[in-house]
Design an enzyme around this catalytic site. Sequence first.
Site, PDB file in Angstrom:
ATOM      1  N   SER A 109      37.589  44.164  44.246  1.00 34.55           N
ATOM      2  CA  SER A 109      36.424  43.739  43.464  1.00 34.55           C
ATOM      3  C   SER A 109      36.101  44.701  42.323  1.00 34.55           C
ATOM      4  O   SER A 109      35.643  44.267  41.258  1.00 34.55           O
ATOM      5  CB  SER A 109      35.198  43.575  44.373  1.00 34.55           C
ATOM      6  OG  SER A 109      34.937  44.768  45.081  1.00 34.55           O
ATOM      7  N   HIS A 142      31.679  48.312  41.686  1.00 33.60           N
ATOM      8  CA  HIS A 142      31.490  47.173  40.782  1.00 33.60           C
ATOM      9  C   HIS A 142      31.027  47.645  39.402  1.00 33.60           C
ATOM     10  O   HIS A 142      31.570  47.230  38.369  1.00 33.60           O
ATOM     11  CB  HIS A 142      30.458  46.204  41.363  1.00 33.60           C
ATOM     12  CG  HIS A 142      30.912  45.564  42.637  1.00 33.60           C
ATOM     13  ND1 HIS A 142      30.065  44.815  43.428  1.00 33.60           N
ATOM     14  CD2 HIS A 142      32.116  45.559  43.259  1.00 33.60           C
ATOM     15  CE1 HIS A 142      30.735  44.368  44.473  1.00 33.60           C
ATOM     16  NE2 HIS A 142      31.972  44.810  44.396  1.00 33.60           N
TER      17      HIS A 142
END
Length: 491
Positions: free
Chosen positions: A268, A320
């Site tokens: 991610s 992230h």
Amino acid sequence: MSFALTPNSSIDIGLDGLDPAQFLALCMDVANALDWNVHYISESGFIAYTSKKKLARKQEVTIRIADDIANVRSESTGNEIYDRGKNQKNLQQFYDLLAEKRSTTPQEQLTQQFEALKPQIAPPERDILNKPPPTSQEKWRDFFSLFRPRPGFFITPILIDLNLAVFILMVLSGVSLFLPGTHSLIQWGGNIRYLTLDHQWWRLITCCFVHIGILHLLLNMYALLYIGILLEPQLGRARFASAYLLTGIMASLASLYWHPHTLSAGASGAIFGMYGVFLALLTTNLIDKTRRTALLASIGVFVGYNLVLGAKAGVDNAAHIGGLLSGIIIGYLYYPGLKRQGTGTLKYSGIAMAALAVLVTSMVAFKKIPNGIGQYQDKMRSFERYQQRALAIFEHNESDTPADKWLIAIRDTGIYNWNEAIRVLTEAHRLDLSEPLKRRTDILIQYCNVRIASYNYYAEKFTGTAAPGADSVDIYNSQLNDLVATLKRFK
């Protein structure tokens, strides 16, 4: 590919006594009332867009009429990821107005309206809405095409295949399909500060291919597939692959900085990096204006939603954000070369500058990020060496050793090394450690002090200077056993 990667919604509506021609005329009347832009029409239905404005966000509405049933499907255009319920709203508006007009419009009028539409209707041989549905074989072929590299879509399927292969190997080796343990994730290359900063830098990359369960993997692969379809044709193979790896490294570094004791894994961070690259390019004139507005809003909503979702416990939002910000920077570094596609020097200079920036950042981070656990483990290794040296004096039978050499061994080897062990443990205690580790270190220092006291007693007993009374050897051994038992609870 027949797989829909954009938001959509559909309903089936019965013709309820109207013939297909009359129903088509009624649907066209509804579309005009809703100010939709009808793009294509045939006897099987039509395709319309919900807005006639060029730069507006719009949805494509397709109506197919067959066997007394009309299927109405609304699908986002502009490669939206999140439609905020607009597709469902389109269908509801269409259904409500259709019901209203059906009750007030005579069938004869609908027949006349259909006759007026005939000049716009495509001939049967060119009816794209009347194609047979794909067979199961065709559906499977389309599905597996997602994993096969081809021009314009080469690196993305390779990355997806690598992530899938690593996860399959993990499961085959005995790792849990749904919730792998921390030890398993570390074995397979998860990112955790005390190991990564302790000369295991490769974890910055390997963690981008290790996932914490099947659901984690599937969600990430869907997001990677989506951004790959959008972005890889813009960047090309070299830029796309380097951006994935470089933003993945930056995401891993951000995770190390913010989470001293937490293991991170998954693609991610790198995927957010790719979305960051795309966001940067969407702020330039590289992408056509007709797509830019819808894409910018859609990607922005996706990124914002996932960052908010990532604020909950258990999600590595630091990775992230690190991936996203580094992706934005890399996107701007790539822009000059993308603007002048024929210039190979600019292409590779952008990649080189991005790689250099990541390399320098990594070197600085490895020096500046504190590694209390790693330093603690180094101290424990030193402690173990001093302990082994101190205990080694008992490997030889003391009756075979001259008295002077035995006393020297006790004092200069045994007691000396226990004091060195205490020095190392005291240094370890000053590190930034959790309370359980500090408590464990305190107990180890007590253990060393008892050892020193017992060695002094051996020396005094050997020289005949020990105080009379109960045998202190048993007392010291009892104390050592209690301390060892206490230490086992901290493992």
